[in-house]
Design an enzyme around this catalytic site. Structure first.
Site, PDB file in Angstrom:
ATOM      1  N   GLY A 233      19.001  14.761  17.328  1.00  0.00           N
ATOM      2  CA  GLY A 233      19.570  15.244  16.085  1.00  0.00           C
ATOM      3  C   GLY A 233      20.844  14.574  15.611  1.00  0.00           C
ATOM      4  O   GLY A 233      21.095  14.478  14.418  1.00  0.00           O
TER       5      GLY A 233
ATOM      6  N   GLU B  80      27.527  15.870  18.670  1.00  0.00           N
ATOM      7  CA  GLU B  80      26.378  16.757  18.472  1.00  0.00           C
ATOM      8  C   GLU B  80      26.123  16.961  16.986  1.00  0.00           C
ATOM      9  O   GLU B  80      27.039  16.855  16.168  1.00  0.00           O
ATOM     10  CB  GLU B  80      26.663  18.128  19.107  1.00  0.00           C
ATOM     11  CG  GLU B  80      25.877  18.452  20.349  1.00  0.00           C
ATOM     12  CD  GLU B  80      24.372  18.605  20.165  1.00  0.00           C
ATOM     13  OE1 GLU B  80      23.785  18.097  19.190  1.00  0.00           O
ATOM     14  OE2 GLU B  80      23.778  19.237  21.041  1.00  0.00           O
TER      15      GLU B  80
ATOM     16  N   ASP C  92      25.021  26.094  17.774  1.00  0.00           N
ATOM     17  CA  ASP C  92      24.533  27.398  17.324  1.00  0.00           C
ATOM     18  C   ASP C  92      25.002  28.435  18.360  1.00  0.00           C
ATOM     19  O   ASP C  92      26.175  28.809  18.365  1.00  0.00           O
ATOM     20  CB  ASP C  92      23.000  27.257  17.219  1.00  0.00           C
ATOM     21  CG  ASP C  92      22.293  28.442  16.638  1.00  0.00           C
ATOM     22  OD1 ASP C  92      21.950  28.400  15.446  1.00  0.00           O
ATOM     23  OD2 ASP C  92      22.044  29.412  17.363  1.00  0.00           O
TER      24      ASP C  92
ATOM     25  N   LYS D  48      27.942  27.041  13.764  1.00  0.00           N
ATOM     26  CA  LYS D  48      27.593  28.377  13.253  1.00  0.00           C
ATOM     27  C   LYS D  48      28.398  29.410  14.035  1.00  0.00           C
ATOM     28  O   LYS D  48      27.952  29.907  15.071  1.00  0.00           O
ATOM     29  CB  LYS D  48      26.092  28.647  13.461  1.00  0.00           C
ATOM     30  CG  LYS D  48      25.160  27.777  12.641  1.00  0.00           C
ATOM     31  CD  LYS D  48      23.713  28.203  12.891  1.00  0.00           C
ATOM     32  CE  LYS D  48      22.740  27.310  12.175  1.00  0.00           C
ATOM     33  NZ  LYS D  48      21.337  27.613  12.558  1.00  0.00           N
TER      34      LYS D  48
ATOM     35  N   ARG E 122      14.188  14.757   9.344  1.00  0.00           N
ATOM     36  CA  ARG E 122      15.416  14.205   9.929  1.00  0.00           C
ATOM     37  C   ARG E 122      16.068  13.132   9.063  1.00  0.00           C
ATOM     38  O   ARG E 122      17.267  12.905   9.140  1.00  0.00           O
ATOM     39  CB  ARG E 122      15.113  13.550  11.281  1.00  0.00           C
ATOM     40  CG  ARG E 122      14.896  14.503  12.415  1.00  0.00           C
ATOM     41  CD  ARG E 122      14.977  13.747  13.728  1.00  0.00           C
ATOM     42  NE  ARG E 122      14.298  14.425  14.824  1.00  0.00           N
ATOM     43  CZ  ARG E 122      14.826  15.411  15.546  1.00  0.00           C
ATOM     44  NH1 ARG E 122      16.026  15.850  15.273  1.00  0.00           N
ATOM     45  NH2 ARG E 122      14.138  15.965  16.526  1.00  0.00           N
TER      46      ARG E 122
END
Ligand code: 5GP
Ligand code: MG
Length: 187
Positions: A57, A111, A115, A143, A177
């Site tokens: 990611g 990163e 979360d 988050k 992505r």
């Protein structure tokens, strides 16, 4: 009057079976990335950090961020595998690709999103065994309402509510992505 969006961005997209609407545009992502880069350049001046990019990611964030880093550095790519052990209830994590010598280094983990923080907690535990001098965390998205951990996040691009997002490296079931903007799910 602008008739088309700067990068061909669509207001709404469909990824597989789900609908998403545009949430953070590329220009705003760029501003956040620059802010993170400025902080790292200032705080780590005189150090030679080892950047550990967490695949998959974080690839796009890392690519844009690292172009803005002015201090000497090394870059490596890691992946946290999770597979079910011989007992089906047992989940084992392993850090793949960590061939660099971490001992004594200033490490900056890059990163895409934090979360609950459980994934990062596991990475930190594995890295602590390798005796880095200083481990820092840079995440594009955080988050806060989902966070269930206690570690410090040194560099945060932006905080968002508990919505599921895709684009700019983040996927839904392997798709989306490549999108330059970030989209959030339409519930
Ligand atoms: P955590 O362990 O912090 O709960 O979750 C971290 C991982 O969950 C991220 O690295 C990412 O793979 C995934 N994740 C969490 N939130 C989102 C989201 O909103 N969108 C996408 N695409 N992945 C997410
Ligand atoms: Mg991730």
């Amino acid at each position: 009057m602008r008739t088309s969006k700067p990068n061909g961005m669509k207001e709404k997209i469909k990824v597989k079976d789900k609908e998403f609407s545009v949430f953070i545009q590329a220009a705003d992502i760029d501003t956040a990335v620059s802010r993170v880069a400025d902080s790292i350049n200032q705080e780590l001046k005189g150090k030679v950090p080892l950047f550990l990019v967490v695949l998959n990611g974080a690839f796009m964030f890392a690519s844009d961020l690292l172009k803005k880093i002015k201090i000497e550095n090394n870059i490596s790519f890691v992946k946290l595998s999770s597979y079910t052990g011989t007992r089906s209830s047992q989940v084992v994590n392993e850090l793949i690709g960590i061939n660099e010598v971490v001992k004594g280094r200033t490490v900056v983990i890059i990163e895409d999103i934090i979360d609950s923080g459980l994934t990062m907690r596991r990475m930190l535990d594995i890295l602590s065994e390798q005796e880095a001098a200083d481990v820092r965390i840079a995440t594009l998205v955080f988050k806060p309402n989902a966070f269930q951990s206690d570690f410090k996040i040194n560099y945060i691009g932006m905080e968002i509510p508990n919505d599921f997002i895709v684009g700019y490296g983040l996927d839904y079931d392997g798709f989306a992505r490549n999108l330059p903007d970030i989209y959030k799910i339409v519930e």
